[in-house]
Design a protein around this motif. Structure first.
Motif, mmCIF file in Angstrom:
data_model
loop_
_atom_site.group_PDB
_atom_site.id
_atom_site.type_symbol
_atom_site.label_atom_id
_atom_site.label_comp_id
_atom_site.label_asym_id
_atom_site.label_seq_id
_atom_site.Cartn_x
_atom_site.Cartn_y
_atom_site.Cartn_z
ATOM 1 N N ASN A 479 0.864 -1.183 0.000
ATOM 2 C CA ASN A 479 0.000 0.000 0.000
ATOM 3 C C ASN A 479 0.902 1.235 0.000
ATOM 4 N N PRO A 480 0.856 2.067 -1.044
ATOM 5 C CA PRO A 480 1.742 3.236 -1.093
ATOM 6 C C PRO A 480 1.486 4.253 0.011
ATOM 7 N N ILE A 481 0.237 4.304 0.512
ATOM 8 C CA ILE A 481 -0.096 5.249 1.582
ATOM 9 C C ILE A 481 -0.866 4.503 2.675
ATOM 10 N N PRO A 482 -0.158 3.769 3.528
ATOM 11 C CA PRO A 482 -0.862 3.102 4.632
ATOM 12 C C PRO A 482 -1.454 4.121 5.605
ATOM 13 N N ASN A 483 -2.449 3.712 6.332
ATOM 14 C CA ASN A 483 -3.181 4.643 7.205
ATOM 15 C C ASN A 483 -2.299 5.293 8.260
ATOM 16 N N HIS A 484 -1.226 4.608 8.656
ATOM 17 C CA HIS A 484 -0.394 5.144 9.722
ATOM 18 C C HIS A 484 0.667 6.108 9.209
ATOM 19 N N ASP A 485 0.725 6.328 7.889
ATOM 20 C CA ASP A 485 1.812 7.130 7.340
ATOM 21 C C ASP A 485 1.775 8.556 7.883
ATOM 22 N N THR A 490 -3.002 11.662 2.292
ATOM 23 C CA THR A 490 -3.987 11.500 1.234
ATOM 24 C C THR A 490 -4.267 10.014 1.041
ATOM 25 N N TYR A 491 -5.528 9.637 0.923
ATOM 26 C CA TYR A 491 -5.839 8.225 0.689
ATOM 27 C C TYR A 491 -5.864 7.954 -0.809
ATOM 28 N N TRP A 492 -5.260 6.853 -1.207
ATOM 29 C CA TRP A 492 -5.113 6.501 -2.619
ATOM 30 C C TRP A 492 -5.759 5.137 -2.837
ATOM 31 N N ASN A 493 -6.927 5.126 -3.461
ATOM 32 C CA ASN A 493 -7.647 3.879 -3.692
ATOM 33 C C ASN A 493 -7.086 3.127 -4.890
ATOM 34 N N PRO A 494 -7.082 1.793 -4.847
ATOM 35 C CA PRO A 494 -6.719 1.027 -6.044
ATOM 36 C C PRO A 494 -7.702 1.286 -7.182
ATOM 37 N N ALA A 495 -7.244 1.089 -8.400
ATOM 38 C CA ALA A 495 -8.102 1.231 -9.574
ATOM 39 C C ALA A 495 -9.079 0.063 -9.643
ATOM 40 N N THR A 496 -10.257 0.338 -10.179
ATOM 41 C CA THR A 496 -11.276 -0.696 -10.368
ATOM 42 C C THR A 496 -11.844 -0.569 -11.774
ATOM 43 N N GLU A 497 -12.663 -1.540 -12.162
ATOM 44 C CA GLU A 497 -13.325 -1.456 -13.476
ATOM 45 C C GLU A 497 -14.236 -0.237 -13.540
ATOM 46 N N LYS A 498 -14.886 0.070 -12.421
ATOM 47 C CA LYS A 498 -15.822 1.189 -12.401
ATOM 48 C C LYS A 498 -15.102 2.528 -12.363
ATOM 49 N N LEU A 503 -3.661 8.692 -8.460
ATOM 50 C CA LEU A 503 -3.074 9.755 -7.658
ATOM 51 C C LEU A 503 -2.245 10.640 -8.567
ATOM 52 N N ASP A 504 -2.538 11.935 -8.578
ATOM 53 C CA ASP A 504 -1.702 12.883 -9.309
ATOM 54 C C ASP A 504 -0.589 13.347 -8.371
ATOM 55 N N ILE A 505 0.659 13.088 -8.789
ATOM 56 C CA ILE A 505 1.816 13.456 -7.982
ATOM 57 C C ILE A 505 2.367 14.756 -8.539
ATOM 58 N N GLY A 506 1.849 15.860 -8.031
ATOM 59 C CA GLY A 506 2.315 17.187 -8.414
ATOM 60 C C GLY A 506 2.998 17.847 -7.227
ATOM 61 N N GLU A 507 2.875 19.150 -7.127
ATOM 62 C CA GLU A 507 3.399 19.806 -5.928
ATOM 63 C C GLU A 507 2.661 19.302 -4.692
ATOM 64 N N GLU A 508 1.408 18.932 -4.872
ATOM 65 C CA GLU A 508 0.646 18.243 -3.838
ATOM 66 C C GLU A 508 0.177 16.903 -4.391
ATOM 67 N N LEU A 509 -0.290 16.036 -3.505
ATOM 68 C CA LEU A 509 -0.845 14.754 -3.923
ATOM 69 C C LEU A 509 -2.357 14.893 -4.024
ATOM 70 N N VAL A 510 -2.890 14.653 -5.221
ATOM 71 C CA VAL A 510 -4.323 14.869 -5.448
ATOM 72 C C VAL A 510 -4.935 13.576 -5.984
ATOM 73 N N PRO A 511 -5.770 12.898 -5.198
ATOM 74 C CA PRO A 511 -6.417 11.686 -5.685
ATOM 75 C C PRO A 511 -7.609 12.024 -6.572
ATOM 76 N N PRO A 516 -7.021 12.921 -15.954
ATOM 77 C CA PRO A 516 -7.457 13.963 -16.895
ATOM 78 C C PRO A 516 -7.194 13.621 -18.352
ATOM 79 N N ASP A 517 -6.472 12.559 -18.621
ATOM 80 C CA ASP A 517 -6.145 12.190 -19.997
ATOM 81 C C ASP A 517 -7.192 11.266 -20.631
ATOM 82 N N MET A 518 -8.267 10.949 -19.903
ATOM 83 C CA MET A 518 -9.167 9.900 -20.358
ATOM 84 C C MET A 518 -9.957 10.260 -21.607
#
Length: 536
Positions: A479-485, A490-498, A503-511, A516-518
């Motif tokens: 898990n890249p961002i475990p709860n105790h970190d 920022t919480y980062w959910n795994p990708a799903t079919e839906k 996670l956008d890794i910019g100056e800040e982390l934005v889930p 935006p490329d979709m």
């Protein structure tokens, strides 16, 4: 303090003490042989384990690069030089402690595979300094592997033992070496994370898909490349290489013996005379991974996308990612008319002759989509960089991710690197003035590169520490961002079919739930519905 000495299966090695970015010590062992030198009759063939040695092996100096055209980024402009050695199957190990008693606490192991389009690159410290990652309590391994024709020559008859993918088989042997020896460096062989960038990332993906690697690693990180990207696929050019190398025989056995006997200088010069060093989507790579005929050492024997969709691969936690403007690399030097350049950009897997009616109609659709009147009024090179990003990288990466989220039994994470600082070395070297992170820029946030300068207590240092924490968290816990970190909240959910959570890794982390490329990816998916692609 005396130089550290470690006892391995093959013998003893002497390393040295270095310091991480905070000035704290770690142990460095460089140039450890993991295979016999692939010379003479071993050229082109699967690697053989290194033999034992007498005495103490000096592992304090950087090893040979694998012989190839090497890109040097130390000056004003990228320089390309033919250099290296065939005797190059070495690896570097960096750790904090040796397991002298046999009962020391074992650390997570991170094994990195370098990029370079399968035809260049190395583990040289000029690009891959361990000082950033070694601020964390891990064991780090980097390996060289054979490149170009030396690593990917293909003869389909398995009796000659040159069925292709020798470079990938080098990587597999290095992973087997890790399983046998990494405990001596306080590394945990049951907790190995495989990671790579560009061709190294595509290599990681091939190894995820291969039955040869079961149990050799337990997580995988793929930075800017998958087995489904157009440049990650080679073809059989043995006959043409033989002719250019002045091997005039027609019998396969005699051709192989001739190619094994010519000097490495002549062989690689012949390779580079006929085949472009870097191959874009419009032409299949001259030398690179291939689907092999069934044989005992085959890496894969079926199409990557079929393996992904079937679920017949190694089910380990996966992390895929890319930079926001991968195609800056493709836009570099492209000052010609865009429509003319597009002629060489359509994926070869579409099977169109570039001068055909179908190809012309498709190029017009692409041009209208990216340059239509309703599009933002941005510079032509910026748009061309987007086209290059989408065709060369994003389309293949998203093919892989969408397949894996349907069939994976473990979590699949997706990220996008958009940060822009002085560490974006490739963008700076290529003098690209528009927004975005270039292909390769992300490497400079986990490895210390001599051409990417940073100063303490700056945005660069904060970005390095955050990037390193994400990667090492994943190596420890899946898990890249475990709860105790305590660094990233920022919480980062795994990708799903839906939802392709990312996670956008910019100056800040934005889930987010959708990158935006979709809209551009959707365009290519629509285009591909009516095309019977060669490789599916």
């Amino acid at each position: 303090m005396s130089d550290p000495i470690c006892t391995l299966e093959q013998g003893q090695v002497k390393g040295k003490i270095e310091k991480d970015m905070d000035g704290n010590p770690f142990l460095s062992f460089m140039g450890i042989p993991y295979a016999k030198p692939p010379l003479d009759k071993l050229r082109f063939k699967p690697p053989q384990p290194a033999e034992k040695w007498q005495g103490i092996y000096d592992a304090t100096k950087e090893p040979n690069n694998c012989y190839s055209l090497q890109v040097e980024l130390t000056g004003f402009f990228p320089q390309v030089k033919l250099k290296g050695s065939e005797d190059c199957l070495f690896l570097n190990v960096f750790t904090h402690q040796l397991n002298k008693s046999g009962s020391e606490n074992l650390r997570p192991v991170m094994v990195f595979i370098h990029g370079g389009a399968f035809i260049t690159g190395s583990i040289a410290r000029v690009t891959f300094g361990p000082e950033f990652l070694m601020t964390e309590d891990i064991v780090l391994v980097l390996m060289n592997y054979r490149l170009g024709a030396l690593g990917f020559l293909t003869i389909e008859d398995p009796s000659f033992q040159v069925t292709g993918n020798a470079g990938l088989k080098d990587q597999i042997l290095a992973l087997k070496w890790v399983q046998k020896n990494i405990k001596q460096f306080c590394g945990d062989p049951s907790n190995v994370t495989l990671l790579g960038q560009s061709a190294g990332s595509a290599s990681v993906h091939y190894l995820v898909l291969s039955p040869q690697t079961k149990g050799l690693f337990h997580r995988a990180v793929m930075q800017s490349g998958t087995a489904t990207c157009p440049w990650a696929r080679g073809k059989n050019n043995t006959e043409q290489l033989a002719r250019t190398s002045r091997c005039k025989q027609t019998d396969t056995k005699q051709v192989l013996e001739c190619l094994q006997g010519v000097t490495v200088q002549r062989l690689i010069k012949a390779q580079n005379k006929n085949f472009a060093m870097i191959t874009g989507p419009g032409a299949q790579a001259a030398f690179g991974p291939t689907v092999e005929v069934p044989n005992p050492t085959a890496v894969i024997t079926d199409e990557p996308l079929k393996l992904i969709n079937s679920g017949n691969y190694n089910h380990v936690p996966l992390m895929f990612g890319y930079t926001s403007e991968e195609g800056i690399l493709g836009a570099w030097g492209s000052r010609c008319k865009v429509k003319k350049k597009l002629k060489d950009m359509l994926p070869y897997s579409f099977g169109y002759d570039k001068d055909s009616e179908e190809a012309r109609a498709l190029r017009q659709k692409v041009f209208q989509f990216y340059y239509g009147k309703d599009k933002p009024n941005i510079g032509k090179m910026e748009i061309f960089a987007q086209i290059s990003s989408d065709i060369t990288f994003l389309r293949g990466i998203y093919q892989a991710i969408k397949g894996h989220v349907k069939t994976a039994q473990k979590p699949v994470y997706l990220y996008r690197v958009s940060i822009e600082t002085e560490l974006n070395a490739f963008k700076r070297i290529l003098k690209y003035k528009h927004k975005g992170a270039c292909h390769g820029d992300d490497v400079c946030y986990i490895f210390k590169a001599k051409y990417a300068k940073y100063k303490p207590s700056t945005i660069e240092e904060r970005a390095i520490r955050r990037h390193v924490r994400l990667w090492t968290n994943f190596a420890r816990t899946s898990n890249p961002i475990p709860n105790h970190d305590d660094l990233v909240k920022t919480y980062w959910n795994p990708a799903t079919e839906k939802n392709l959570n990312f996670l956008d890794i910019g100056e800040e982390l934005v889930p987010g739930k959708e990158p935006p490329d979709m809209d551009r990816i959707a365009f290519w998916e629509q285009i591909c519905k009516g095309i019977n692609e060669k490789y599916k």
